[in-house]
Design an enzyme around this catalytic site. Structure first.
Site, PDB file in Angstrom:
ATOM      1  N   HIS A   1       0.806  -1.214   0.000  1.00 51.57           N
ATOM      2  CA  HIS A   1       0.000   0.000   0.000  1.00 51.57           C
ATOM      3  C   HIS A   1       0.843   1.270   0.000  1.00 51.57           C
ATOM      4  O   HIS A   1       0.329   2.349  -0.244  1.00 51.57           O
ATOM      5  CB  HIS A   1      -1.010   0.001   1.164  1.00 51.57           C
ATOM      6  CG  HIS A   1      -0.445   0.290   2.512  1.00 51.57           C
ATOM      7  ND1 HIS A   1      -0.191  -0.701   3.444  1.00 51.57           N
ATOM      8  CD2 HIS A   1      -0.120   1.446   3.124  1.00 51.57           C
ATOM      9  CE1 HIS A   1       0.272  -0.152   4.552  1.00 51.57           C
ATOM     10  NE2 HIS A   1       0.330   1.152   4.385  1.00 51.57           N
TER      11      HIS A   1
ATOM     12  N   ASP B   1       0.021  -7.558   1.283  1.00 50.09           N
ATOM     13  CA  ASP B   1       0.501  -6.201   1.520  1.00 50.09           C
ATOM     14  C   ASP B   1       2.023  -6.147   1.584  1.00 50.09           C
ATOM     15  O   ASP B   1       2.618  -5.494   2.446  1.00 50.09           O
ATOM     16  CB  ASP B   1      -0.103  -5.604   2.790  1.00 50.09           C
ATOM     17  CG  ASP B   1      -0.003  -4.076   2.811  1.00 50.09           C
ATOM     18  OD1 ASP B   1       0.258  -3.491   1.739  1.00 50.09           O
ATOM     19  OD2 ASP B   1      -0.172  -3.477   3.892  1.00 50.09           O
TER      20      ASP B   1
ATOM     21  N   SER C   1       4.510   3.035   7.657  1.00 53.61           N
ATOM     22  CA  SER C   1       4.219   1.833   6.883  1.00 53.61           C
ATOM     23  C   SER C   1       5.442   1.391   6.083  1.00 53.61           C
ATOM     24  O   SER C   1       6.062   2.186   5.388  1.00 53.61           O
ATOM     25  CB  SER C   1       3.054   2.086   5.917  1.00 53.61           C
ATOM     26  OG  SER C   1       1.850   2.209   6.596  1.00 53.61           O
TER      27      SER C   1
END
Length: 427
Positions: free
Chosen positions: A154, A185, A268
């Protein structure tokens, strides 16, 4: 995740009510700056037993998406298409090392971070939207000296260009995607024109347990510079979180490490490390009391072992239904999963399937005559009934392939045409 693009919000019917258990920022909250902003994808809302996440990139690379204001700051025009990428030239699997015994007692987060920081990179992307492009920021970990970087899918999903900042080196470097697994992911990207880089030490995560002390390291808030480092402990292992987009789609991440070190948007793809500075997980999601909270002490990381399983498949060039190598076919539509309520709202007879919410001007879909509020029913003879199955069907083809696409337009007429796919944003 909202699928309404702020730039075209006045041009489309109002979206369905926001489902309970997740949140999305209103368009007015968008920062005015054109500087990269931290990705808000994978930011969780508390209050659910199985946590609900905000996944970026609804439509899974079918075309440009309408969800990017979760991580975009400003729209500009004419974003460049991503560089065509090939599998890594090295196919040797990467194996984790045995973890050092977890040290209890006083933990020196800064000393641990000093060992890891040289191999942590800032990732800045240009994200394509229906109105142009926005900027987003995340984190990555260098895993080979030749510049292969592990990050979340992402972080790069929907991007048309990727740049990387490396500690101790001036300027920025261009990067391209080697391969991704949207469902896991996980993404592997390649920094171009580098060698001799420091790497993180990836430890076997199978022995991680609640109570282990950890440090979370990443590009918090997209600030750049020296990575942030916060300390905490593992609070649970083998956790499952499920995203919900409010459009009938959901995805699940399992086997996650839960921890209480403070994390923020932009972390992230960052490193969750043990007391010896060995990476045991990749930061991927966090819970928050509300959107305006910019940090969380309930975080989730993909375990090193899970991430490496995907990385090694990508490095071997073995594409599967869930792992994509290099660029995939792009049609140029934004998709919403059709429900009876949405069908009544927009005035069409179909009640399920992948609904075309917007068509990119000049795209293969536009050239084929696919119009807004059409429902795509098959790709290459394969029936599709959702944005997920549509994405899977299209991603089986590479750019340049000619594939038969069937759709039913707003008036109920069925059409089938051969569509030549092109290269689009990363998925």
């Amino acid at each position: 995740m909202s699928e309404i693009d702020p730039q075209s919000r006045e041009m489309v019917p109002p979206p369905p009510p926001t489902p309970e258990g997740w949140f999305a920022p209103p368009p007015s909250y968008l920062p005015p700056s054109t500087a990269p902003r931290p990705s808000w994808g994978r930011w969780l809302a508390v209050g659910t037993v199985v946590a609900t996440i905000l996944a970026a990139g609804g439509g899974i690379g079918i075309g440009f998406t309408m969800s990017q204001y979760l991580r975009s700051s400003h729209a500009t025009q004419n974003a460049a298409l991503p560089k065509t990428s090939e599998p890594s030239t090295s196919t040797a699997p990467i194996s984790p090392v045995n973890p050092s015994p977890n040290q209890h007692g006083t933990l020196n987060a800064q000393a641990i971070a000093a060992k890891v920081d040289p191999a942590i990179v800032d990732i800045n992307t240009v994200i394509q939207t229906s109105a142009g492009a926005g900027a987003a920021a995340g984190t990555g970990m260098i895993i080979t000296s030749s510049g292969e970087v592990l990050t979340n899918n992402h972080v790069v999903d929907g991007s048309t260009s990727i740049s990387v900042t490396i500690a101790g080196r001036a300027g920025t470097y261009t990067a391209h995607v080697i391969g991704v697994s949207p469902t896991a992911d996980v993404a592997l990207i390649q920094i171009e024109g580098v060698s001799g880089l420091p790497t993180v030490t990836l430890a076997d995560s199978s022995s991680v347990k609640a109570g282990d002390q950890v440090v979370a390291i990443g590009n918090a808030l997209g600030a750049g510079g020296t990575p942030s480092a916060t300390q905490g402990q593992v609070t649970a292992v083998d956790q499952t979180i499920t995203d919900s987009e409010g459009s009938g789609r959901s995805e699940t991440l399992s086997g996650l490490i839960q921890e209480d070190a403070t994390i923020s948007p932009g972390d992230s793809g960052g490193a969750l490390v043990n007391s010896s500075g060995q990476v045991i997980g990749m930061i991927t999601a966090g819970e928050a009391q509300g959107f305006r909270n910019s940090s969380s002490t309930v975080g989730y990381a993909i375990s090193t072992n899970s991430a490496l399983a995907v990385v090694n498949q990508i490095r071997s060039g073995q594409a599967t239904a869930g792992v994509f190598i290099g660029p995939v076919g792009y049609i140029g539509v934004s998709i919403r999963d059709l429900t009876p309520a949405l069908a009544a709202q927009v005035g069409i007879s179909a009640t399920s399937g992948p609904l075309v919410w917007a068509v990119q001007a000049g795209s293969p879909a536009d050239q084929a005559g696919i119009t807004r509020l059409s429902v795509i029913t098959s790709v290459g003879g394969t029936s599709v009934d959702s944005s997920t199955t549509l994405g899977d069907a299209l991603h089986a083809y590479k750019p340049g392939a000619s594939v038969a696409v069937t759709w039913v337009d707003q008036g109920g007429a069925s059409h089938t045409k051969n569509v030549t796919l092109t290269t689009g944003p990363n998925i």
